[in-house]
Design a protein around this motif. Structure first.
Motif, PDB file in Angstrom:
ATOM      1  N   ALA A  55       1.265 -16.343   4.704  1.00  0.00           N
ATOM      2  CA  ALA A  55       0.401 -16.801   3.735  1.00  0.00           C
ATOM      3  C   ALA A  55       0.956 -16.448   2.507  1.00  0.00           C
ATOM      4  CB  ALA A  55      -1.036 -17.152   3.721  1.00  0.00           C
ATOM      5  N   GLY A  56       1.756 -15.570   2.582  1.00  0.00           N
ATOM      6  CA  GLY A  56       2.284 -15.230   0.938  1.00  0.00           C
ATOM      7  C   GLY A  56       1.558 -14.075   0.316  1.00  0.00           C
ATOM      8  N   LEU A  57       0.534 -13.530   0.674  1.00  0.00           N
ATOM      9  CA  LEU A  57      -0.351 -12.388   0.009  1.00  0.00           C
ATOM     10  C   LEU A  57       0.301 -11.024   0.309  1.00  0.00           C
ATOM     11  CD1 LEU A  57      -3.246 -12.986   2.346  1.00  0.00           C
ATOM     12  CD2 LEU A  57      -3.046 -14.297   0.136  1.00  0.00           C
ATOM     13  N   SER A  58       0.415 -10.616  -1.488  1.00  0.00           N
ATOM     14  CA  SER A  58       0.510  -9.207  -1.345  1.00  0.00           C
ATOM     15  C   SER A  58       0.653  -7.949   0.251  1.00  0.00           C
ATOM     16  CB  SER A  58       0.077  -8.675  -2.717  1.00  0.00           C
ATOM     17  OG  SER A  58      -0.646  -8.180  -2.884  1.00  0.00           O
ATOM     18  N   VAL A  59       0.649  -7.187   0.367  1.00  0.00           N
ATOM     19  CA  VAL A  59      -0.186  -6.143   1.037  1.00  0.00           C
ATOM     20  C   VAL A  59      -1.409  -5.536   0.503  1.00  0.00           C
ATOM     21  CG1 VAL A  59       0.484  -3.374   1.482  1.00  0.00           C
ATOM     22  CG2 VAL A  59       2.908  -4.922   1.102  1.00  0.00           C
ATOM     23  N   PRO A  60      -1.559  -4.961  -0.319  1.00  0.00           N
ATOM     24  CA  PRO A  60      -2.847  -4.895  -1.475  1.00  0.00           C
ATOM     25  C   PRO A  60      -4.099  -6.177  -0.722  1.00  0.00           C
ATOM     26  CG  PRO A  60      -1.054  -3.909  -2.865  1.00  0.00           C
ATOM     27  CD  PRO A  60      -0.607  -5.221  -2.167  1.00  0.00           C
ATOM     28  N   GLN A  61      -3.967  -7.023  -0.803  1.00  0.00           N
ATOM     29  CA  GLN A  61      -4.640  -8.385  -0.044  1.00  0.00           C
ATOM     30  C   GLN A  61      -4.597  -7.438   0.920  1.00  0.00           C
ATOM     31  OE1 GLN A  61      -2.104 -11.602  -2.653  1.00  0.00           O
ATOM     32  NE2 GLN A  61      -3.896 -12.286  -3.926  1.00  0.00           N
TER      33      GLN A  61
END
Length: 434
Positions: A228-234
């Protein structure tokens, strides 16, 4: 509770470190797989392999312990876990990872069987329920804390694979140093699946579906985040929310389960989980909505495992509960093996939101089947049900067996108290008549 902590803190601390290590690698592989260009379909085999190994380990570990002893099994399997964690980044190939995950699941299952045996042996019967509660808290806290470690290194490097390897290695020290005399290991001939189905169709269907839900959450949540393209922190926050919800909602749902028809509670919790999954599917672009949905999904899915066990126990005689535990773990395990595979197939058809579509379908199916079963049989009266004992879907047969023992002991105490009350009432009535 403080007495239990005093007597078992070293064991619990070791288990906490073990869960942190396992929690890191579960999420990290999903992220690293995306970086390496692995498809969701390939990652589904990687994630499913863990549950295949775990199920095999739950069957074979008891025999290994009987043959060579707890300490040798624990040390051997623990060393393999630590080594495999280091090997993942060296061999960035999905099919090599599949083999590693099978071995990882097998080894961790054996490690859990051994550690849970020691923990159970370290407490008295009167405090077994408290020890089980602490064990659940430690497990969930470890997985939640693990997500924070993802922020201290680069997922494309080696550091984040070294950290869980070190944590797992360190975890063995307090466990082995705290070990008291080696506990006796007894196994019971398992109840056949046919008999289990006759006893509780809802329990069998529910645990199978819940196995799929849990394996999707445990194995595919980070894969979804990567797709889904979330960042690592997300991704870290998303996965942490799932387990934080599971930790905080375990006891409210447990409290309710002892005070109402468990089928109604199963239907309600599964319905809430389905609605939250559907909401996440259509509003995933808003990250804070995604976090709230993850909290609710985890908060309903994790306690449902113990709720299904308690429901099945309500329909069993005391002497049959130990025999039923192995079959229940097997049913859930089969569902867990299929969960990531089906999730990936749906994601391949509709995109990343197929992750939540799968959760919606399974949760709605649980709720619908529970509603249908309520039309087929009468409810067990609340005053005749046993007490809810917290246990997670990650538990080995040993922890499930401990939960069964807590259920039996609580029910027997309640029966003894009821009989004593009846005798006092009878004595008072006879005195008044005289």
């Amino acid at each position: 509770m403080l007495h239990v902590i005093k007597g078992t803190w070293a064991l619990l601390f070791g288990i906490l470190l073990l869960m942190v290590g396992n929690g890191v690698q579960g999420t990290l592989l999903g992220i690293r797989g995306g970086i390496e260009g692995f498809s969701a379909f390939e990652m589904s085999f990687v994630m499913s392999a863990y549950f295949l190994g775990f199920l095999g380990g739950s069957k074979l570990a008891p025999e290994m312990i009987r043959r060579v002893g707890h300490i040798r099994v624990f040390a051997a399997l623990g060393s393999m876990v630590s080594a495999i964690l280091i090997l993942y980044p060296l061999f960035a190939n999905p099919w090599v990872w599949v083999v590693g995950r099978v071995v990882m699941g097998f080894c961790l299952s054996g490690v859990y069987v051994t550690a849970e045996s020691w923990l159970n042996n370290a407490v008295t019967n009167e405090r077994r329920g408290q020890a089980l509660s602490l064990y659940v808290i430690v497990q969930m806290a470890g997985i939640v804390a693990a997500q924070g470690l993802l922020l201290v290194g680069d997922p494309s490097g080696f550091v984040l694979f070294v950290i869980p390897s070190v944590l797992v290695s360190i975890s063995f020290a307090p466990i082995l140093l705290a070990v008291q005399p080696t506990p006796a290991f007894e196994t019971t001939k398992p109840m056949s699946l046919r008999v289990l189905w006759a006893v509780s169709p809802l329990g069998c269907v529910g645990l199978f579906l819940l196995g799929g839900v849990f394996s999707a959450l445990f194995g595919m949540a980070s894969v979804y985040g990567s797709e889904a393209g979330l960042s690592v922190p997300q991704i870290s926050g998303f996965v942490a929310s799932i387990y934080l919800g599971g930790l905080l909602m375990q006891y409210p749902i447990g409290w309710l389960s002892d005070r109402m028809d468990r089928r109604v509670l199963i239907m309600g919790a599964a319905t809430v989980g389905a609605v939250a999954s559907a909401l996440a599917m259509v509003m995933a672009s808003d990250f804070y909505t995604l976090l709230m949905a993850a909290f609710v999904i985890g908060g309903t899915a994790n306690p449902l495992y113990a709720l299904f066990l308690a429901y099945v126990n309500d329909h069993l005689e005391y002497e049959d509960m130990a025999a039923a535990s192995g079959g229940l773990v097997f049913i859930s395990g089969i569902g867990a093996i299929t969960g990531p595979l089906i999730t990936a197939w749906i994601m391949g058809q509709v995109g990343p939101q197929g992750f939540f579509l799968f959760l919606t379908i399974l949760s709605a199916s649980m709720a619908g089947y529970a509603a249908w079963r309520m039309t087929r049989s009468d409810a067990v009266p609340v005053d005749e049900t046993g007490s809810y004992a917290p246990v997670l879907p990650t538990a080995s047969p040993v922890a499930v067996g401990v939960a069964q023992e807590v259920f039996i002991e609580t029910a027997q105490e309640a029966e003894a108290e009821a009989n004593a009350e009846a005798e006092r009432d009878l004595a008072g009535h006879d005195g008044s008549a005289a």
